[in-house]
Design an enzyme around this catalytic site. Structure first.
Site, PDB file in Angstrom:
ATOM      1  N   LEU A 147      42.055  30.579  40.683  1.00  0.00           N
ATOM      2  CA  LEU A 147      43.364  29.963  40.759  1.00  0.00           C
ATOM      3  C   LEU A 147      44.163  31.204  39.997  1.00  0.00           C
ATOM      4  CD1 LEU A 147      42.555  26.343  39.877  1.00  0.00           C
ATOM      5  CD2 LEU A 147      43.775  26.937  42.092  1.00  0.00           C
ATOM      6  N   PRO A 148      45.554  31.290  40.383  1.00  0.00           N
ATOM      7  CA  PRO A 148      46.289  32.461  40.096  1.00  0.00           C
ATOM      8  C   PRO A 148      46.436  32.421  38.444  1.00  0.00           C
ATOM      9  CG  PRO A 148      47.399  31.259  41.736  1.00  0.00           C
ATOM     10  CD  PRO A 148      46.172  30.406  41.272  1.00  0.00           C
TER      11      PRO A 148
ATOM     12  N   LYS B 271      36.847  40.282  30.686  1.00  0.00           N
ATOM     13  CA  LYS B 271      37.621  40.498  31.800  1.00  0.00           C
ATOM     14  C   LYS B 271      38.863  41.093  31.337  1.00  0.00           C
ATOM     15  CE  LYS B 271      39.577  40.692  35.938  1.00  0.00           C
ATOM     16  NZ  LYS B 271      39.524  39.605  36.801  1.00  0.00           N
TER      17      LYS B 271
ATOM     18  N   LYS C 268      50.152  40.489  35.357  1.00  0.00           N
ATOM     19  CA  LYS C 268      49.789  38.848  34.581  1.00  0.00           C
ATOM     20  C   LYS C 268      48.604  39.319  33.801  1.00  0.00           C
ATOM     21  CE  LYS C 268      46.599  36.661  35.952  1.00  0.00           C
ATOM     22  NZ  LYS C 268      45.543  35.710  36.539  1.00  0.00           N
TER      23      LYS C 268
END
Length: 362
Positions: free
Chosen positions: A123-124, A235, A310
């Site tokens: 999901l974003p 990440k 993001k």
């Protein structure tokens, strides 16, 4: 059931999809003993059919046994229907019945979680992940399965949110939550060559091996980084480097070209020297230097500039929380804010075009 404060957000109304008539309906899951290996007649769940998730789910469906069932869920009904249709075409092309590869469109995330022993989410944003898990947990205890339910979140979110989600799952004994973001982009998701970095308790060696066996169905590497939250931490550290390298590569290529250097020759030289990096070698931002790079097709596809912005935002926020100085972070953030406004929807290597336009304007 008590739910972590992170999951107490109001649930957004999600449109309900209906199972296609041609899709195979699922019988209730038949409990089986714990194993780290892929078992037959299992039920798998996948939530989030975006550019990454769609291709990851395709690889998952291709690699699990044909007798297993894959349940899918996305707020975009067209994406879910397209997925079922594409899987049916794959079955036909192999000479099988269209429904031989079992795919079911779940009514909602809770229904999918109740019936799946493995649930993968892609999901974003953090709020999307929280909403999904809130919708799963708010209805009380999930049906018990003989094999422990495994939740693998491949989304890139902030470490604090990921740890809160893990705590909500573990304290209510609903299963195991693992943060497992990936690297490799849409190309890697399509080819099944993603690299995953995951956070999971190593107290039970079987859990780590079980997680790795699932991730290897969608990628080629799976790094166990440590306890819950360390997957997303790894990440974000990686993507912070990527964000900086991408700007440096774009600046260096623009500088060299303005000096009169041939872009391909410059890139070849750098790629055999100390400046070698992924944005220069694989995702070169100059059109025509690397034919397979997004820059050579109008910066279409690839890793969107909004997603990079993001990830950089999340990395800087996590750095602030831990009191870690990031000398180049704010400068890079300013660049990506501007580039996102001017080139929304393009690959993040479009930073080069932005620099080129600035150069020509002077």
């Amino acid at each position: 059931m008590s739910v972590s404060p992170a999951l107490s957000l109001p649930l957004r109304r999600v449109p309900v999809t209906r199972t296609l008539p041609s899709a195979v309906r699922l019988s209730r899951f038949h409990p089986r003993a714990f194993s780290t290996s892929v078992q037959r007649d299992a039920t798998w769940g996948f939530i989030g059919l975006g550019q990454m998730g769609y291709n990851m789910a395709k690889n998952l469906r291709a690699k699990i046994p044909a007798t297993d069932t894959l349940m899918i869920r996305d707020v975009n009904e067209d994406a879910s229907k397209r997925f079922v249709k594409e899987i049916q075409e794959i079955a036909r092309s192999s000479g099988s019945e269209p429904d031989s590869l079992k795919v079911v469109i779940a009514e909602n995330a809770r229904d999918l979680a109740e019936q799946s022993t493995v649930v993968v989410t892609s999901l974003p944003e953090p709020e999307h992940v929280k909403d999904v898990f809130h919708s799963i947990l708010r209805q009380g205890e999930l049906p018990a399965l003989e094999q422990e339910r495994l939740f693998i979140d491949t989304s890139t979110i902030d470490p604090a949110s990921s740890k809160e989600l893990a705590n909500a799952i573990h304290t209510t004994r609903q299963g195991r939550f693992v943060d497992a973001p990936m690297s490799g982009g849409v190309v890697g998701a399509t080819a099944g060559t993603l690299s995953f970095m995951f956070g999971a308790s190593s107290q039970t060696g079987q859990l780590v091996e079980r997680v790795r066996s699932v991730l290897m169905l969608m990628g080629k590497k799976a790094w166990h980084m440590g306890p819950p939250g360390t997957g997303v931490s790894g990440k974000l550290a990686n993507n912070y480097i990527l964000a900086i390298n991408n700007i440096a590569t774009a600046e260096a290529m623009n500088l060299g070209i303005r000096w009169g250097l041939d872009p391909k020759t410059l890139a070849e030289m750098v790629n055999t020297s100390t400046g070698r990096c992924w944005p220069m070698e694989i995702n070169n931002p100059v059109p025509g230097v690397v034919e397979t790079a997004p820059a050579s097709r109008g910066y279409a596809g690839g890793f969107g500039v909004s997603l990079m912005n993001k990830d950089l935002r999340l990395a800087l926020s996590a750095a602030k929380d831990s009191g870690t100085p990031m000398a180049l972070g704010d400068i890079a953030r300013s660049v990506y804010n501007t580039v996102e406004e001017e080139h929304r929807g393009k690959d993040f290597s479009v930073v080069y075009k932005w620099l080129q336009d600035k150069s020509e304007a002077k």
